[in-house]
Every structure is written in structure tokens, then in C-alpha cells.
Design a protein around this motif. Structure first.
Motif, PDB file in Angstrom:
ATOM      1  N   ALA A 173     -24.474 -28.377  15.444  1.00 11.47           N
ATOM      2  CA  ALA A 173     -23.875 -27.964  16.721  1.00 11.47           C
ATOM      3  C   ALA A 173     -24.605 -28.549  17.922  1.00 11.47           C
ATOM      4  N   ASP A 174     -25.944 -28.579  17.873  1.00  8.84           N
ATOM      5  CA  ASP A 174     -26.716 -29.046  19.027  1.00  8.84           C
ATOM      6  C   ASP A 174     -26.391 -30.496  19.382  1.00  8.84           C
ATOM      7  N   PHE A 175     -26.142 -31.330  18.374  1.00  5.62           N
ATOM      8  CA  PHE A 175     -25.828 -32.729  18.640  1.00  5.62           C
ATOM      9  C   PHE A 175     -24.601 -32.860  19.554  1.00  5.62           C
ATOM     10  N   LEU A 176     -23.608 -32.010  19.331  1.00  2.00           N
ATOM     11  CA  LEU A 176     -22.376 -32.098  20.124  1.00  2.00           C
ATOM     12  C   LEU A 176     -22.649 -31.725  21.574  1.00  2.00           C
ATOM     13  N   LEU A 177     -23.495 -30.725  21.779  1.00  2.00           N
ATOM     14  CA  LEU A 177     -23.873 -30.339  23.139  1.00  2.00           C
ATOM     15  C   LEU A 177     -24.707 -31.436  23.787  1.00  2.00           C
ATOM     16  N   ASP A 178     -25.578 -32.059  23.033  1.00  2.00           N
ATOM     17  CA  ASP A 178     -26.441 -33.099  23.591  1.00  2.00           C
ATOM     18  C   ASP A 178     -25.611 -34.263  24.132  1.00  2.00           C
ATOM     19  N   THR A 179     -24.639 -34.720  23.357  1.00  7.25           N
ATOM     20  CA  THR A 179     -23.753 -35.785  23.813  1.00  7.25           C
ATOM     21  C   THR A 179     -22.993 -35.364  25.060  1.00  7.25           C
ATOM     22  N   THR A 180     -22.514 -34.126  25.066  1.00 10.80           N
ATOM     23  CA  THR A 180     -21.738 -33.628  26.203  1.00 10.80           C
ATOM     24  C   THR A 180     -22.586 -33.576  27.468  1.00 10.80           C
ATOM     25  N   ARG A 181     -23.826 -33.166  27.339  1.00 13.62           N
ATOM     26  CA  ARG A 181     -24.723 -33.130  28.503  1.00 13.62           C
ATOM     27  C   ARG A 181     -24.890 -34.520  29.108  1.00 13.62           C
ATOM     28  N   ALA A 182     -25.125 -35.515  28.254  1.00 13.25           N
ATOM     29  CA  ALA A 182     -25.313 -36.873  28.757  1.00 13.25           C
ATOM     30  C   ALA A 182     -24.041 -37.380  29.430  1.00 13.25           C
ATOM     31  N   ALA A 183     -22.886 -37.146  28.807  1.00 11.09           N
ATOM     32  CA  ALA A 183     -21.626 -37.591  29.401  1.00 11.09           C
ATOM     33  C   ALA A 183     -21.401 -36.928  30.748  1.00 11.09           C
ATOM     34  N   TYR A 184     -21.699 -35.650  30.837  1.00 11.61           N
ATOM     35  CA  TYR A 184     -21.535 -34.920  32.098  1.00 11.61           C
ATOM     36  C   TYR A 184     -22.372 -35.556  33.203  1.00 11.61           C
ATOM     37  N   LEU A 185     -23.634 -35.852  32.912  1.00  6.30           N
ATOM     38  CA  LEU A 185     -24.520 -36.421  33.929  1.00  6.30           C
ATOM     39  C   LEU A 185     -24.090 -37.833  34.321  1.00  6.30           C
ATOM     40  N   LEU A 186     -23.625 -38.618  33.362  1.00  2.21           N
ATOM     41  CA  LEU A 186     -23.176 -39.973  33.677  1.00  2.21           C
ATOM     42  C   LEU A 186     -21.979 -39.954  34.616  1.00  2.21           C
ATOM     43  N   VAL A 187     -21.134 -38.939  34.474  1.00  5.97           N
ATOM     44  CA  VAL A 187     -19.980 -38.804  35.365  1.00  5.97           C
ATOM     45  C   VAL A 187     -20.386 -38.124  36.665  1.00  5.97           C
ATOM     46  N   ARG A 188     -21.080 -37.014  36.569  1.00  4.08           N
ATOM     47  CA  ARG A 188     -21.428 -36.214  37.750  1.00  4.08           C
ATOM     48  C   ARG A 188     -22.286 -37.004  38.731  1.00  4.08           C
ATOM     49  N   ASN A 189     -23.214 -37.815  38.214  1.00  8.12           N
ATOM     50  CA  ASN A 189     -24.140 -38.550  39.070  1.00  8.12           C
ATOM     51  C   ASN A 189     -23.661 -39.958  39.415  1.00  8.12           C
ATOM     52  N   GLY A 190     -22.404 -40.249  39.101  1.00  6.60           N
ATOM     53  CA  GLY A 190     -21.783 -41.487  39.563  1.00  6.60           C
ATOM     54  C   GLY A 190     -22.126 -42.733  38.789  1.00  6.60           C
ATOM     55  N   ILE A 191     -22.788 -42.619  37.639  1.00 11.43           N
ATOM     56  CA  ILE A 191     -23.161 -43.805  36.867  1.00 11.43           C
ATOM     57  C   ILE A 191     -21.912 -44.552  36.405  1.00 11.43           C
ATOM     58  N   ARG A 192     -20.903 -43.812  35.975  1.00 13.09           N
ATOM     59  CA  ARG A 192     -19.682 -44.456  35.486  1.00 13.09           C
ATOM     60  C   ARG A 192     -19.020 -45.283  36.584  1.00 13.09           C
ATOM     61  N   ARG A 193     -19.109 -44.845  37.839  1.00 10.48           N
ATOM     62  CA  ARG A 193     -18.475 -45.561  38.949  1.00 10.48           C
ATOM     63  C   ARG A 193     -19.343 -46.716  39.451  1.00 10.48           C
ATOM     64  N   ARG A 194     -20.664 -46.504  39.488  1.00 14.02           N
ATOM     65  CA  ARG A 194     -21.539 -47.539  40.045  1.00 14.02           C
ATOM     66  C   ARG A 194     -21.738 -48.721  39.107  1.00 14.02           C
ATOM     67  N   TYR A 195     -21.563 -48.472  37.806  1.00 14.08           N
ATOM     68  CA  TYR A 195     -21.803 -49.526  36.818  1.00 14.08           C
ATOM     69  C   TYR A 195     -20.567 -49.668  35.931  1.00 14.08           C
ATOM     70  N   PRO A 196     -19.472 -50.176  36.502  1.00  7.20           N
ATOM     71  CA  PRO A 196     -18.194 -50.174  35.787  1.00  7.20           C
ATOM     72  C   PRO A 196     -18.108 -51.157  34.631  1.00  7.20           C
ATOM     73  N   ASN A 197     -19.060 -52.096  34.551  1.00  2.21           N
ATOM     74  CA  ASN A 197     -18.987 -53.084  33.474  1.00  2.21           C
ATOM     75  C   ASN A 197     -19.592 -52.599  32.161  1.00  2.21           C
ATOM     76  N   ILE A 198     -20.261 -51.448  32.191  1.00  5.28           N
ATOM     77  CA  ILE A 198     -20.810 -50.887  30.962  1.00  5.28           C
ATOM     78  C   ILE A 198     -19.697 -50.158  30.219  1.00  5.28           C
ATOM     79  N   ARG A 199     -19.539 -50.454  28.921  1.00  3.68           N
ATOM     80  CA  ARG A 199     -18.592 -49.739  28.086  1.00  3.68           C
ATOM     81  C   ARG A 199     -19.376 -48.742  27.243  1.00  3.68           C
ATOM     82  N   PHE A 200     -19.215 -47.463  27.533  1.00  7.67           N
ATOM     83  CA  PHE A 200     -19.948 -46.400  26.843  1.00  7.67           C
ATOM     84  C   PHE A 200     -19.135 -45.858  25.673  1.00  7.67           C
TER      85      PHE A 200
END
Length: 319
Positions: A173-200
Motif C-alpha cells: 500500500a505504501d508504494f502507491l501513496l509514495d508515487t502519488t505524493r511525488a506526482a502531486y508535488l510535480l504538478v502542484r509545484n509547476g514542474i510539469r509546466r516548467r519542464y514540458p519536454n520530460i516524459r514522466f
């Protein structure tokens, strides 16, 4: 014959196994360290219709080493091994390079070496490295280097930076939360928008991301004032693998949420045993209303990220 491209298959190089043994780590993530060899991987692939596997080292990566120099040296050894293995098995193996986070300077150096000199197919980053999550402050140099190269970044969970709950293995179960936390921060802190050429790529169908996406978007909207539709688009724009996730319970949410073409086949072997690989592959191929080949899940979606494997996939599919 199927010609799957498996974006979530692990390897345990000899130097890496030895380093874990010296640190007395026998069950990373709560799962006993399995046997692994290139020959065993190829046998599993041949019996399950996998033409190509993009190999990666699983948790704990190099984050278990407190000395940054030792972590960087181990990452280099793993990546050199991986490049040799891929060259000796052209078309059958690719690899995601191991990056020695949380040391960002060392991570940039190794990412550049692996992508520019070894021609790695991307990099694997743990959702958290020794408690430091992806998407937190101080990582822009790494994201800039990856963005400049249009890199594929495979995000794999690690153990949470907190004691496990007795009776609940971290991988359950913890693994699923860990991935979700990272995805949340990448979106919330604008990483997905500032670095659009990275395919995650998010492991295990994105953890809880598809199921909780609207709840998370509403939270980010309240914190930042961003448009919720824009936030949802950032979440849906991740790629998602099907490792341990192609079930009648998980697939409907993933299929309804992910952008078209953004679902990729994953096995999680050898941490998922062969029986588990077959079980979830069957769930993918027999799901009502879904033809995995037509949806591109088995291989064509992955070819947009890894076009160099098109020839071997086509050859094996024709057999």
C-alpha cells in the motif's frame, strides 16, 4: 505472437546485489530480494510475449548509502553494467539509468553521462530518496538537464519516510501513496509546466492518482488559484504503466483518466513472480471492451517514447 514492450521490469546487477548485502538489506520494500539473471529475464519474456524490456533498479536505488561518493560510484557501476547488457542483447533490453539522488549535483552529472554517453533510454527516479521527494525545492538543475534532453523519467516508489505499519508490507500500500505524493508535488509545484519536454512514467497505474485526481486538483486550486482543468490535464498527461494494476478494479479508473496513448505495459518482474505477471497480463488482455493491442498498451504507445525498438517489436510480432 505478442511483442510487448515492458517499461517496468527490474534487474539486480551483481555489484548492486553485493552492495545491498553489505548494507544487510535483504527485503527492500518488504519483498525478499529475488533471484535475477539476464537469461532468466529473457526466458520470462519469451514465455509471456515480451519483445523488449526497459530494465531498471528498484528501491532503494542508491539512497541507502549515506556517503554521496559511494552512491555516485554505485550508480556509475550499475549504469555501465546496464549499457553493456543492452548492447549484448540488442533490441531485447533497454535501460533506465540509476541516478544518485538526493545529491542533485551528482544526479545531474550521472544523468548527463548515462543519457549522452551510454545512450540510456531514460532515467529512473525514486518518488522519494532518503525522505526527499521529487518536485521539492532544489531540484531544478536536474529537471533542466532532463528537459534539455527530452528525457523519459520512470518514477518508481520507495519506502515511505516513516516507520511501516506492522502487518502491512510497504509494497502492498505504501508504494502507491509514495508515487502519488511525488506526482502531486510535480504538478502542484509547476514542474510539469516548467519542464514540458520530460516524459514522466508513473509506476503501478499511478498509485492513487487516477482515483484521487479530482480531489487533488481541487486542493491545488485552493492552494494556488490555478484552474482545476489545467491541473487535471497535468495529472492526466503523465504516462502510466500497468504493473500489478491491470485488474477489473483498477483499469476502469485508469482508462477513464489517462490521456489516449499514455498507458504502457509493465510486468514488475522479478519482484512480481511469473505467476503474477501472467495474472495481470491476462487481466489486461481479457478486460471487457478493451483490446490491449488496439489501444496501444502492449507496444505502440511505448514506441512513441522508445522508437528505436520498433524493428525488433515488429519482427517478433510477425512470428
Amino acid at each position: 505472437m505478442l511483442a510487448r514492450i515492458d517499461v517496468h521490469q527490474h534487474m539486480i546487477p551483481p555489484d548492486y546485489r553485493a552492495a545491498l548485502e553489505r548494507a544487510e538489506i535483504s527485503a527492500p520494500g518488504g519483498r525478499e530480494l529475488p533471484d535475477w539473471s539476464p537469461d532468466a529475464a529473457l526466458a520470462l519474456m519469451d514465455s509471456t510475449g515480451i519483445a523488449t524490456a526497459i530494465l531498471s533498479v528498484s528501491t532503494p536505488g542508491t539512497a541507502f548509502l549515506s556517503d554521496p561518493g559511494e552512491a555516485a560510484s554505485l550508480a556509475r557501476a550499475v549504469n555501465d553494467y546496464s549499457a553493456t547488457l543492452a548492447a549484448e542483447n540488442t533490441g531485447r533490453f533497454g535501460f533506465f539509468a540509476t541516478i544518485p539522488l538526493p545529491d542533485v549535483t551528482a544526479a545531474v552529472t550521472e544523468a548527463a553521462y548515462a543519457l549522452d554517453d551510454l545512450h540510456a533510454d531514460g532515467v529512473v527516479l525514486l518518488a522519494n530518496a532518503d525522505g526527499t521527494y521529487l518536485g521539492t525545492d532544489g531540484q531544478d538543475a536536474l529537471f533542466a538537464a532532463l528537459d534539455d534532453r527530452g528525457a523519459v523519467v520512470f518514477i518508481h516508489p520507495a519506502e515511505l519516510p516513516a516507520p511501516p505499519v506492522p502487518g502491512i508490507p510497504p509494497f502492498a500500500a505504501d508504494f502507491l501513496l509514495d508515487t502519488t505524493r511525488a506526482a502531486y508535488l510535480l504538478v502542484r509545484n509547476g514542474i510539469r509546466r516548467r519542464y514540458p519536454n520530460i516524459r514522466f512514467i508513473l509506476s503501478h497505474a499511478g498509485g492513487f492518482v487516477p482515483y484521487a485526481s479530482h480531489r487533488m486538483a481541487a486542493t491545488i486550486m485552493s492552494e494556488t488559484g490555478r484552474d482545476p482543468g489545467e491541473v487535471l490535464a497535468d495529472f492526466a498527461g503523465f504516462y502510466f504503466d500497468t504493473a500489478l494494476s491491470s485488474s477489473p478494479a483498477a483499469l476502469p479508473s485508469l482508462l477513464a483518466f489517462a490521456e489516449p496513448g499514455h498507458i504502457l505495459f509493465g510486468s514488475d518482474w522479478p519482484f512480481a513472480p511469473e505467476q503474477g505477471v501472467r495474472y495481470f497480463a491476462a487481466g489486461l488482455d481479457t478486460y471487457p471492451t478493451l483490446l490491449a493491442d488496439d489501444a496501444g498498451i502492449n507496444r505502440s504507445n511505448a514506441l512513441t517514447l522508445f522508437p528505436r525498438f520498433e524493428a525488433v517489436s515488429a519482427t517478433r510480432a510477425a512470428r
